[in-house]
Design an enzyme around this catalytic site. Structure first.
Site, PDB file in Angstrom:
ATOM      1  CG  ASP A  72      -1.016   4.771   2.547  1.00  0.00           C
ATOM      2  OD1 ASP A  72      -1.069   5.527   1.581  1.00  0.00           O
ATOM      3  OD2 ASP A  72      -1.799   4.968   3.203  1.00  0.00           O
ATOM      4  CG  ASP A  76      -7.289   0.664   6.189  1.00  0.00           C
ATOM      5  OD1 ASP A  76      -8.085   1.384   6.013  1.00  0.00           O
ATOM      6  OD2 ASP A  76      -6.056   0.862   6.571  1.00  0.00           O
ATOM      7  CG  ASP A  94      -2.966   0.563  -2.692  1.00  0.00           C
ATOM      8  OD1 ASP A  94      -1.426   1.030  -2.566  1.00  0.00           O
ATOM      9  OD2 ASP A  94      -3.597   0.849  -1.451  1.00  0.00           O
ATOM     10  CG  HIS A  95      -2.520   4.472  -3.539  1.00  0.00           C
ATOM     11  ND1 HIS A  95      -1.734   5.054  -2.594  1.00  0.00           N
ATOM     12  CD2 HIS A  95      -3.377   3.944  -2.817  1.00  0.00           C
ATOM     13  CE1 HIS A  95      -2.096   4.633  -1.404  1.00  0.00           C
ATOM     14  NE2 HIS A  95      -3.171   3.917  -1.543  1.00  0.00           N
ATOM     15  CG  ASP A 149      -2.147   0.962   1.111  1.00  0.00           C
ATOM     16  OD1 ASP A 149      -1.660   2.223   0.799  1.00  0.00           O
ATOM     17  OD2 ASP A 149      -3.195   0.404   1.440  1.00  0.00           O
ATOM     18  CB  SER A 171      -6.444   2.155   0.119  1.00  0.00           C
ATOM     19  OG  SER A 171      -5.166   2.636   0.402  1.00  0.00           O
ATOM     20  CB  THR A 191      -6.038  -2.916   1.249  1.00  0.00           C
ATOM     21  OG1 THR A 191      -5.754  -1.685   0.790  1.00  0.00           O
ATOM     22  CG2 THR A 191      -5.689  -3.993   0.195  1.00  0.00           C
ATOM     23  CG  HIS A 219      -0.588   9.157   3.907  1.00  0.00           C
ATOM     24  ND1 HIS A 219      -1.156   9.979   3.063  1.00  0.00           N
ATOM     25  CD2 HIS A 219      -1.334   7.978   3.747  1.00  0.00           C
ATOM     26  CE1 HIS A 219      -2.064   9.305   2.482  1.00  0.00           C
ATOM     27  NE2 HIS A 219      -2.040   8.120   3.022  1.00  0.00           N
TER      28      HIS A 219
HETATM   29 ZN    ZN Z   1      -3.016   6.275   2.022  1.00  0.00          ZN
END
Ligand code: ZN
Length: 469
Positions: free
Chosen positions: A284, A153, A326-327, A53, A101, A155, A288
């Site tokens: 992720d 969460d 995912d990104h 993630d 996500s 995902t 962030h």
């Molecule tokens: Zn995120």
């Protein structure tokens, strides 16, 4: 033994030949990219899908550099790429060029473009879509979901539940257990407990007791996980997210690799095979916060889990292994110049090695509105870096967040990351997700299609087709 192998090989050849003679059988409804590999390679008994993630190109690059130059070994992800296949992945959604996500995971799970925030819902964001996990379950396969984030969460939710908004994690927990996913492991135990029991459930239910009654072995630490035998395991290792790898106490919380090993061991007992989704969920979260060391260590923890899956896939060649992200998160960049260098040098790996805790822990130490002196003391203690008075003042006044509060919203951390650029030589273009193309890698039956430039919705069809008819 040899004879057995030879007869298996002839069966495999026959199956391959039969499939080669059936054109159209393998045509998958791709939404983009060249349909390069039409040749079938047999069907997959097991599918292991690994999702990093927030694992953008620079997260991958930073982990590759750290692994090779500090740890003296290559990434397991690279090993899969070199023995299997690699593709670029685009991930735009029904309503945005930058995904979150839930939409990204739903697109991988269901094969259609969807709007943001809904989990396991189709193109309208309201109607449940059939996920690859549900398809596997219908076929009598075992199923498992593992993450270092919350098991409720976005995902894992997108594979196992159907909610109009990902924040409805109480419903996700209920649905995950009701649908009987065999292995559920991760954090956010709070969504399995009633408010009266320090949880977040408003319906008063204790899902942990309910899970036990319906046959799950429930575990809460690394030792419990080691002893658990299945066939159904609910592992909840933290009330909130599981710890970042840099902060993790190994006796309390198992590593992602340990959770993966147990999952594959237990699920592989099913003669009809299994589907497992393994997520490195906190890459992720570190990105962030523009936390370079936290990001790299969670990347390496994810890579170890890929290594466990790779070993399994080698021992069980009827396994389709796919890894992807995912990104991208944070628009991380490994920048060239230091304070003194005239030539390009790149990320300072020795400075990264000296970092002791995640930025989230450091933020907790800094508190709200820290003084410059406090900033200097915390950075020195946890990063072994002596900031100048001017740099500390800039962090204390939260300069970057004031300049662009829409894309930098974590208090003090973005300015901290900015003043640390010359020390760590890592830059961050944003606190948000970005539209950067991603990598996917695969090996095993069906992985021939993990090539070229693909859309994340294609991954659903690649997995579904690999299961055969
Ligand atoms: Zn995120």
């Amino acid at each position: 033994m040899k004879r057995h192998t030879r007869s298996l090989r002839s069966i495999w050849l026959l199956v391959t030949l039969a499939l080669l003679l059936s054109p159209g059988l393998w045509g998958c409804a791709t939404t983009g990219g060249a349909d390069v590999a039409k040749a079938p390679s047999g069907t997959a008994k097991n599918i292991i899908l690994l999702i990093g993630d927030g694992m953008g190109p620079s997260q991958f690059g930073a982990a590759w550099l750290y692994s090779n130059r500090v740890l003296g070994k290559n990434l397991k992800m690279v090993e899969v790429m070199q023995t299997g296949r690699t593709a670029y992945i685009a991930n735009d959604t029904a309503d945005s060029m930058v995904t979150e996500s839930a939409a990204a995971a739903t697109q991988i799970a269901c094969g259609v473009k969807v709007p943001a925030r809904a989990a396991g819902m189709g193109t309208d964001g309201k109607t449940p879509c059939k996920t690859i996990l549900e398809i596997a379950k219908d076929r009598g396969m075992a199923t498992g979901l593992v993450t270092t984030s919350g098991i409720t969460d976005a995902t894992p939710a997108s594979f196992s539940a159907h909610v109009p908004h990902r924040s409805d994690e109480g419903s996700v927990a209920t649905q995950e257990l009701a649908s009987g996913v065999d292995i559920l492991m991760g954090g956010r135990k709070q969504f399995f407990l009633a408010e009266l029991s320090a949880g977040k459930r408003k319906d008063g239910r204790n899902l942990i007791d309910e899970a036990r009654a319906s046959g799950y072995t429930v575990v809460g630490d690394a030792q419990g996980l080691g002893a658990a035998r299945g066939p159904m395991i609910l592992g909840l290792f933290n009330m909130g997210n599981m710890s970042y790898e840099i902060d993790r106490a190994p006796t309390q919380e198992p590593s992602l690799a340990e959770m993966t090993a147990k999952t594959l061991e237990v699920l592989s007992w099913n003669p009809k095979g299994f589907f497992a989704m393994i997520e490195g969920g906190r890459i992720d979260h570190a990105s962030h916060r523009n936390d370079a060391a936290g990001t790299i260590l969670d990347m390496l923890a994810f890579d170890e889990a890929v290594g466990v899956a790779l070993t399994f896939a080698r021992q069980h060649p009827d396994t389709l292994l796919i890894g992807t992200a995912d990104h991208d998160t944070g628009a991380m960049s490994l920048i060239g110049h230091s304070q003194t260098s005239k030539e390009y040098v790149g990320i300072d790996l020795s400075a990264i090695q000296k970092v002791k805790v995640s930025y989230e822990v450091m933020q907790g130490e800094l508190g709200k509105n820290p003084t410059p002196q406090k900033v200097k003391a915390v950075v020195k203690e946890y990063m072994a870096i002596e900031l100048t008075d001017d740099e500390a003042k800039m962090v204390a006044s939260d300069t970057i967040r004031k300049l662009d509060p829409y894309n930098f919203s974590y208090e003090t951390l973005h300015t901290l990351a900015f003043v640390l650029r010359p020390y760590l030589r890592v830059g961050w273009g944003s606190q948000t997700h970005t539209a950067a193309p991603l990598y996917a890698f695969g090996m095993g039956p069906g992985s021939e299609k993990v090539v070229g430039f693909r859309h994340n919705t294609d991954l659903f069809f690649i997995m579904k087709d690999a299961l055969g008819n």
